[in-house]
Write a protein that holds these residues in place. Structure first.
Motif, PDB file in Angstrom:
ATOM      1  N   PHE A   1       0.605  -1.221  -0.137  1.00  0.00           N
ATOM      2  CA  PHE A   1       0.012  -0.054  -0.003  1.00  0.00           C
ATOM      3  C   PHE A   1       0.740   1.253   0.062  1.00  0.00           C
ATOM      4  O   PHE A   1       0.602   2.153  -0.836  1.00  0.00           O
TER       5      PHE A   1
ATOM      6  N   ALA B   1      -4.340  -6.945  -1.086  1.00  0.00           N
ATOM      7  CA  ALA B   1      -3.723  -6.750   0.055  1.00  0.00           C
ATOM      8  C   ALA B   1      -4.187  -8.099   0.902  1.00  0.00           C
ATOM      9  O   ALA B   1      -5.534  -8.238   1.060  1.00  0.00           O
TER      10      ALA B   1
ATOM     11  N   ALA C   1      -6.947  -3.031   7.407  1.00  0.00           N
ATOM     12  CA  ALA C   1      -6.922  -1.605   6.664  1.00  0.00           C
ATOM     13  C   ALA C   1      -5.662  -0.897   7.392  1.00  0.00           C
ATOM     14  O   ALA C   1      -5.693  -0.793   8.686  1.00  0.00           O
TER      15      ALA C   1
ATOM     16  N   TYR D   1      -0.323   5.727  10.163  1.00  0.00           N
ATOM     17  CA  TYR D   1      -1.259   6.024   9.033  1.00  0.00           C
ATOM     18  C   TYR D   1      -1.406   7.730   8.546  1.00  0.00           C
ATOM     19  O   TYR D   1      -1.474   8.340   9.674  1.00  0.00           O
TER      20      TYR D   1
ATOM     21  N   LEU E   1      -8.613  -2.395  -5.771  1.00  0.00           N
ATOM     22  CA  LEU E   1      -7.907  -3.184  -4.705  1.00  0.00           C
ATOM     23  C   LEU E   1      -8.897  -4.114  -4.311  1.00  0.00           C
ATOM     24  O   LEU E   1     -10.154  -3.976  -4.039  1.00  0.00           O
TER      25      LEU E   1
ATOM     26  N   VAL F   1      -9.032  -7.207  -1.523  1.00  0.00           N
ATOM     27  CA  VAL F   1      -8.389  -7.865  -0.102  1.00  0.00           C
ATOM     28  C   VAL F   1      -8.950  -9.274  -0.002  1.00  0.00           C
ATOM     29  O   VAL F   1     -10.004  -9.922  -0.204  1.00  0.00           O
TER      30      VAL F   1
ATOM     31  N   TRP G   1     -10.550  -1.384   4.071  1.00  0.00           N
ATOM     32  CA  TRP G   1      -9.488  -1.077   2.952  1.00  0.00           C
ATOM     33  C   TRP G   1     -10.448  -0.324   1.982  1.00  0.00           C
ATOM     34  O   TRP G   1      -9.758   0.138   0.965  1.00  0.00           O
TER      35      TRP G   1
ATOM     36  N   GLU H   1      -9.566   3.097   0.929  1.00  0.00           N
ATOM     37  CA  GLU H   1      -8.147   3.493   0.242  1.00  0.00           C
ATOM     38  C   GLU H   1      -8.252   3.672  -1.099  1.00  0.00           C
ATOM     39  O   GLU H   1      -6.972   3.868  -1.714  1.00  0.00           O
TER      40      GLU H   1
END
Length: 239
Positions: free
Chosen positions: A84, A103, A108, A169, A179, A181, A197, A200
């Motif tokens: 990330f 990810a 997250a 963060y 993205l 996950v 997540w 993001e």
């Protein structure tokens, strides 16, 4: 045939070579490139990092040429957090975004405090590290009993835990890439922490939960690789 490079970032205590067998199991159009971190594997002579942001900047400088061609990024556990940050750092260098970010196996970035708390902020003793390895169930007992192997592995694991424990963060504009996950049914990250997540990226988002614990990517490797290649195949044609 269009090809994609897949940058793969390892989990705590591991060399990137944990992904080497994927080269034999994934389609020929997917170029698996394990990203070795300083202080392990072929980079054993380099100093270990305990500052994740600094490590991400170093890796971005090293991988910027790769990012001139279509690529995706994947990381598991610590590797997911680093993946990330790497994508953000590549973006800061003016590189093209990845076609996707995967990810795996961790909460997250915005939920690290509740996921790790103070657990990883202080350097752990050898005994504490060994207990952690047993809890994660990813290291065979014969490896844990091998003093020579442990003398190499424990300093790496100690530094990697500090990478996570010292992570801060930072609020930034959301990424634009898809993205995806991956989580384990019996892993420590809750569904809510995995779904976080979603914030993001402005791109597509998916969550896939596999059977198994923290090392579901090895326990159910074929299933994981099937989902991974299915997600990437349409993207390679448009990259």
């Amino acid at each position: 045939m269009s090809s994609l490079t897949l940058l793969c970032l390892p989990y705590s205590g591991a060399s990137a070579m944990v992904y080497s067998r994927w080269r034999r199991k994934l389609p020929a159009w997917l170029n698996v490139r394990p990203v070795e971190l300083p202080g392990r594997g072929a980079r054993l002579a380099e100093p270990l990092h305990t500052d994740l942001a600094a490590l991400a900047r170093q890796l971005a400088a090293e991988q910027r040429l790769t990012a001139n061609q279509p690529y995706a990024v994947l990381g598991h556990s610590l590797g997911a957090l680093l993946a990330f940050e790497l994508v953000h750092e590549l973006q800061a260098l003016g590189c093209r975004p990845p076609v996707a970010l995967f990810a795996c196996g961790t909460a997250a970035p915005s939920r690290r405090e509740e996921y790790d708390g103070a657990r990883l902020r202080e350097a752990k003793s050898d005994a504490e590290l060994m207990d952690e390895l047993r809890t994660l169930q990813g290291t065979p007992e014969e490896v844990l009993a091998n003093e020579e192997l442990m003398s190499l592995m424990l300093p790496i694991l100690r530094a990697d835990f500090l990478l996570c424990g010292h992570y801060a963060y930072r609020q930034r504009p959301a990424l634009c890439c898809p993205l995806h996950v991956f989580g384990g049914e019996d892993d420590r990250a809750s569904e809510e922490q995995l779904l976080a997540w979603r914030a993001e990226t402005q791109g597509d988002f998916s969550l896939e939960v596999f059977p198994g614990g923290h090392f579901f990517i090895h326990e159910h490797e074929d299933r994981v690789l099937g989902v991974l290649s299915a997600a990437l195949e349409p993207l390679r044609l448009t990259a």
